[in-house]
Design an enzyme around this catalytic site. Sequence first.
Site, PDB file in Angstrom:
ATOM      1  N   CYS A  82     -29.305   4.276  21.139  1.00 50.41           N
ATOM      2  CA  CYS A  82     -30.036   4.798  19.989  1.00 50.41           C
ATOM      3  C   CYS A  82     -31.473   4.289  19.926  1.00 50.41           C
ATOM      4  O   CYS A  82     -31.717   3.105  20.106  1.00 50.41           O
ATOM      5  CB  CYS A  82     -29.293   4.324  18.740  1.00 50.41           C
ATOM      6  SG  CYS A  82     -29.042   5.623  17.588  1.00 50.41           S
ATOM      7  N   CYS A 163     -30.713   9.742  18.545  1.00 51.32           N
ATOM      8  CA  CYS A 163     -30.499   9.199  17.214  1.00 51.32           C
ATOM      9  C   CYS A 163     -31.659   8.284  16.841  1.00 51.32           C
ATOM     10  O   CYS A 163     -32.418   7.857  17.716  1.00 51.32           O
ATOM     11  CB  CYS A 163     -29.167   8.458  17.127  1.00 51.32           C
ATOM     12  SG  CYS A 163     -28.845   7.398  18.527  1.00 51.32           S
TER      13      CYS A 163
END
Length: 248
Positions: A82, A163
Amino acid sequence: IYKWHYSGLNRWHGAGSTADFQKIIQERCDTYTQTIRPGSRSRNCQAIRQAFMSAFISKDPCKATKEDYNSLINLAPPTVPCGQQVFWSKTKELAHEYVKRQRLMTLEDTLLGYLADGLSWCGEPGSSDLNIWSCPDWKKDCRTNYLSVFWEVLSERFAESACNTVRVVLNGSLENAFDSMSIFGRVEAPNLRPQVELEAWLVHDTGKPPSDSCSGSSIRKLKSILDGRNVKFRCMDNLSRDQFLQRS
Ligand code: N1C
């Protein structure tokens, strides 16, 4: 020469398959899994090479589908931690230099991106060999060729997995830094998930004035694609290559 005409293997307008394609895939896979990311989940390079080959061997080189690559991509999905993801468009070399200096990753830092980078491949119906003479060109022959569909489906999966904050390095020396027909424009930007934040960096050649900016029409178009998906957007412009790499 008579043989090319006879077999039609030279009828496409793109470069032929890279010589020793299978061997390069196997060697790159071994290097990646043993040296570059030895910590990563152990992967079976022989199975990956076989899945890659069966995606396109013996098939019509103009009839590639995303599904042809399903088993390959399932063996090694292109996901990165992420917040570490970097996209690029018309800035490949610069983006790779940038991620090297940071703890960031482009698609070529994932296994399948690394395996395929710079290679060309296609097959021929009725043959178990690669066509080393020519492969279909996106513009002159067909869009649904195996090379284009590979980068599209891999890029789509890469973008879907994004993300937190992700970055894109765009070429500020072009009149349109954002190209809606590029893979970034057609495939990646439209597949970012809601709530992701995209940071665009417009970087121009050192010693020249920039040709596009965050307030230009191409970036406004990018912003409107993202607005439609609830993706947050920030844009930084007027950075020369040297400034960009130094601050990073
Ligand atoms: O069409 P682009 O760039 O906007 O594609 C770049 C974009 C990146 O963010 C990557 O995640 O899409 C992904 N990607 C690759 O990683 C990649 N490696 C090599 C897309 N294409 C990739 N290639 C080859 O470069 C492929 O043959 C494709 O057609 C070009 C895209 O280059 P671009 O127009 O500069």
